[in-house]
Design an enzyme around this catalytic site. Sequence first.
Site, short mmCIF file in Angstrom:
data_model
loop_
_atom_site.label_atom_id
_atom_site.label_comp_id
_atom_site.label_asym_id
_atom_site.label_seq_id
_atom_site.Cartn_x
_atom_site.Cartn_y
_atom_site.Cartn_z
N GLU A 45 0.83 -1.21 0.00
CA GLU A 45 0.00 0.00 0.00
C GLU A 45 0.86 1.26 0.00
O GLU A 45 0.53 2.24 -0.67
CB GLU A 45 -0.95 0.01 1.20
CG GLU A 45 -2.11 -0.96 1.08
CD GLU A 45 -3.08 -0.59 -0.04
OE1 GLU A 45 -3.11 0.59 -0.44
OE2 GLU A 45 -3.79 -1.48 -0.52
N TYR A 128 -6.47 6.71 4.40
CA TYR A 128 -6.69 5.69 3.38
C TYR A 128 -5.89 4.42 3.68
O TYR A 128 -6.44 3.30 3.65
CB TYR A 128 -6.31 6.18 1.98
CG TYR A 128 -6.22 5.01 1.02
CD1 TYR A 128 -7.39 4.41 0.53
CD2 TYR A 128 -4.99 4.44 0.68
CE1 TYR A 128 -7.32 3.28 -0.28
CE2 TYR A 128 -4.92 3.32 -0.13
CZ TYR A 128 -6.09 2.74 -0.60
OH TYR A 128 -6.02 1.63 -1.39
N ASP A 146 -9.65 4.18 -3.15
CA ASP A 146 -8.55 4.63 -3.99
C ASP A 146 -9.10 5.18 -5.30
O ASP A 146 -10.32 5.35 -5.45
CB ASP A 146 -7.56 3.49 -4.24
CG ASP A 146 -8.13 2.39 -5.14
OD1 ASP A 146 -9.35 2.40 -5.43
OD2 ASP A 146 -7.34 1.51 -5.56
#
Length: 357
Positions: A45, A128, A146
């Site tokens: 990520e 996020y 995303d």
Amino acid sequence: MHFTNQEIHRLNRSMLEWYDRHHRTLPWRSEPGDLPNPYHVWLSEIMLQQTTVQTVGPYFHAFLQRWPTVTDLARAELDDVLHGWQGLGYYARARNLHKCAKVVANDHNGVFPDTEEGLLKLPGIGPYTACAVAAIAFNRHASPVDGNIERVISRLFALETPLPDVKPEIKEKSSALTPSDRPGDYAQALMDLGATICTPRNPACGICPWQADCEGRKSGIAPDLPKKRKKAAKPTRVGYAFWIRREDDGRILVRRRPEKGLLGGLYEVPGSDWRAIEAPDEVMLSEAPITAKWSELEGAVGHTFTHFHLNVTVLATTLPADQADQMHGSWTTIDGLADFALPTVMKKIVRHALTYR
């Protein structure tokens, strides 16, 4: 537009069934239904921020070979991590990656927190990433959004407010659709749908599992969503780079940039500050690390950052050994430059400077 609970259940089921059959095989993923390694999820990520899956794959493999666990990464030298990150850009991510690994290893016994709240307390992890790791690595009921998911949700609900203003509405609607069962697989399913079917251009609506419910498809505006505000033109900045060669052995001077700021902690060919295009040459020249007779190389080095374009003029000189030894920095051979964590713009400067003899 709102979906009933029954419709939401149907959408979830069709999306997960599609994912079970058509999911992408990615090196950091487990098979549908299985929990992956949290270290792998977190590492991927961070790497995937503003970087494509195709670019990240080799870097991910290389990092795992050198640092198989978060504890191994925590024990690494920052210079080695930055060197391994070369080419991925946005180097603050690499510095924060190293800081985060140290916190997880030292304060959490090498085990990542398994909630959004706990993950948010770690260096370099924002809302996020905390949401994505919580959902994907720990199957928490979380709804990461995303770029792919933004596109899918914008089209499903035909949201015509442009980005970034529409982001809160996208997040709200995405959260309302997230199932309690397999939320990690569901999030990855939406990511895969956006990457392979609900693509920015020419979406393959005919094979989408949500085609019957997609308001964007029904109204014929799906390819135009999400809408975006026009970006302001990027300004151009200029600067000098000072290519300094030692006379006795031809070694080149490089130095480490300050830890904070753009390209912080990486190595550079010494240079001036980067200023507005109308900046006087004498101001930038005054920032040379030494007073010397400079030769200006023909042409300039161009590079584009997120917020500005940069044009760098390279000035070159050769110093006698006694004068060179007084300089702050590291002297290295041309081949030895490969051992330093040089960002892309500095590699361009080196290639340009190698024309100097």
